[in-house]
Motif scaffolding. Structure first.
Motif, short mmCIF file in Angstrom:
data_model
loop_
_atom_site.label_atom_id
_atom_site.label_comp_id
_atom_site.label_asym_id
_atom_site.label_seq_id
_atom_site.Cartn_x
_atom_site.Cartn_y
_atom_site.Cartn_z
N HIS A 107 -38.38 20.75 20.80
CA HIS A 107 -39.59 20.09 20.32
C HIS A 107 -39.69 20.14 18.78
O HIS A 107 -40.09 19.16 18.15
CB HIS A 107 -40.80 20.78 20.95
N HIS A 111 -39.91 17.07 15.99
CA HIS A 111 -40.82 16.85 14.86
C HIS A 111 -40.04 16.66 13.56
O HIS A 111 -40.31 15.74 12.78
CB HIS A 111 -41.74 18.06 14.69
N ASP A 316 -47.91 15.13 18.79
CA ASP A 316 -46.88 15.18 19.84
C ASP A 316 -46.72 13.81 20.50
O ASP A 316 -47.71 13.14 20.80
CB ASP A 316 -47.27 16.22 20.89
ZN ZN Z 1 -45.75 19.51 18.37
#
Ligand code: ZN
Ligand code: KG4
Length: 348
Positions: A107, A111, A316
């Motif tokens: 994750h 980003h 997200d």
């Molecule tokens: Zn995040």
């Protein structure tokens, strides 16, 4: 076509991008409204919502697009364990049904590399320079990485306590502006006129710049939270009297100014040790206009390129995971067996 699933926290995302990185489909179900009454994300509720949303969302994808999927990626960490498991298990079923390889993707790397997703109208081949510095600022993360390659990120510094977004969310709760707080606090702070284009505040509130002299590349935001609380309570933490709402814009402008300063000084210190020509700033807090303005001004002054993802890629989302998968496949990175890994920090 590269398909990706993101369920690490409180957003359920599915995206498909083509081999050039154009997004062919993108679905995002935000759970913010569901968690609002609790003042923050409730892990068990988030996991159950992913479980029920994922199959419904997958069915919304155009079948002819799904047939063209050649690779599948899923966020396998870091994140909330139940949320990650919901995504990983769903992805395993889809990969088996479509007979495509499945990649477990990080994750935080999602980003970090989201800063290179081209605008759909402005597609061009993106060359990512290495090494470069990446600052990741979100509700759960405040980390500075030296990005050496697509698969090698060295962790240079991180927060010792609260993440920047967490600080903003807590202050928002204290002032009665609700959860999540970053965006609404920014709007409030914009009402204050005496802050320069590069986010330098002039006014009555004096807040300390956290970790200015710590001599390392780490961050800390719990002391700043206490300092803001002291200002809110007019100098006395135990007091019940609070400043009036008319002073919130000035206090919040002061806050964003020291937050931008605290982030920039660590990046500047890192640049002395690791000269790089590019810095990226990603994650939900990277939407913030004060932080963007400060970093852009510092970049211009030093001839340093500063890149931010488009705002919709800061919070997200699954597009950043589909994009990371595209980069992996292009670089011939092979999929390896994986499990959900809630503490998976790519820099450790
Ligand atoms: Zn995040
Ligand atoms: O990246 P993200 O969706 O979540 C994590 O992975 O943690 O970021 C959410 C965070 C929240 O703390 C929210 O308050 C903050 O991003 N945020 C902002 C702004 N919009 C959202 N912070 C500052 N300024 C904004 N405009």
């Amino acid at each position: 076509m590269y398909a990706a699933i993101e369920t690490s926290f409180d957003e359920t995302g599915i995206a498909i991008c083509d081999p050039e990185g154009r997004m062919a489909a993108s679905l995002l179900a935000s759970q913010v409204e569901r968690h609002k009454p609790y003042g923050g994300c409730v892990p068990e509720l988030a996991a159950r919502t992913h479980l029920s949303d994922l199959p419904q969302m997958w069915r919304q994808l155009p079948p002819e697009l799904v047939q063209q999927v050649t690779h599948l990626g899923v966020t396998s960490g870091p994140g909330l364990p139940g949320c990650l498991l919901a995504g990983v298990n769903f992805a395993r079923g889809v990969a088996r049904a479509l007979r495509v390889p499945l990649f477990g993707l990080n994750h935080l790397a999602g980003h970090v590399f989201s800063a290179f997703i081209p605008e759909n109208s402005d597609y061009r081949v993106v060359t990512i320079p290495y090494p470069h510095l990446a600052l990741l600022v979100s509700g759960g993360h405040t980390e500075l990485f030296l990005v050496k390659s697509l698969t090698a990120m060295e962790l240079l510094g991180q927060t010792r306590d609260d993440a920047v977004g967490e600080l903003l969310d807590k202050i928002s709760a204290l002032l009665g502006y609700g959860y999540p707080g970053g965006a609404v606090l920014e709007l409030k702070a914009r009402e204050y006129p005496d802050i320069s284009d590069d986010a330098r505040y002039r006014g009555e509130f004096k807040l300390p710049v956290p970790m200015r002299d710590s001599g390392d590349l780490n961050f800390s935001y719990s002391g700043l939270k206490t300092a803001v609380l002291r200002e809110i309570r007019r100098g006395d933490l135990a007091s019940d009297t609070v400043i009036d709402a008319g002073q919130h814009p000035s206090l919040l402008a002061a806050l964003f100014s020291v937050v931008a300063e605290s982030l920039w000084i660590k990046v500047a210190a890192a640049l002395e040790q690791y000269p790089a020509e590019l810095v990226t700033v990603s994650g939900g807090v990277a939407i913030n206009g004060f932080i963007r303005a400060r970093f852009a001004a510092e970049g211009r002054a030093r001839g340093l390129e500063v890149r931010f993802p488009q705002p919709r890629h800061c919070l997200d989302n699954a597009e950043m995971i589909a994009w990371l998968l595209k980069l992996y496949v292009e670089a011939n990175v092979a999929p390896v067996p994986f499990d959900a890994h809630s503490n998976w920090n790519p820099g450790l």
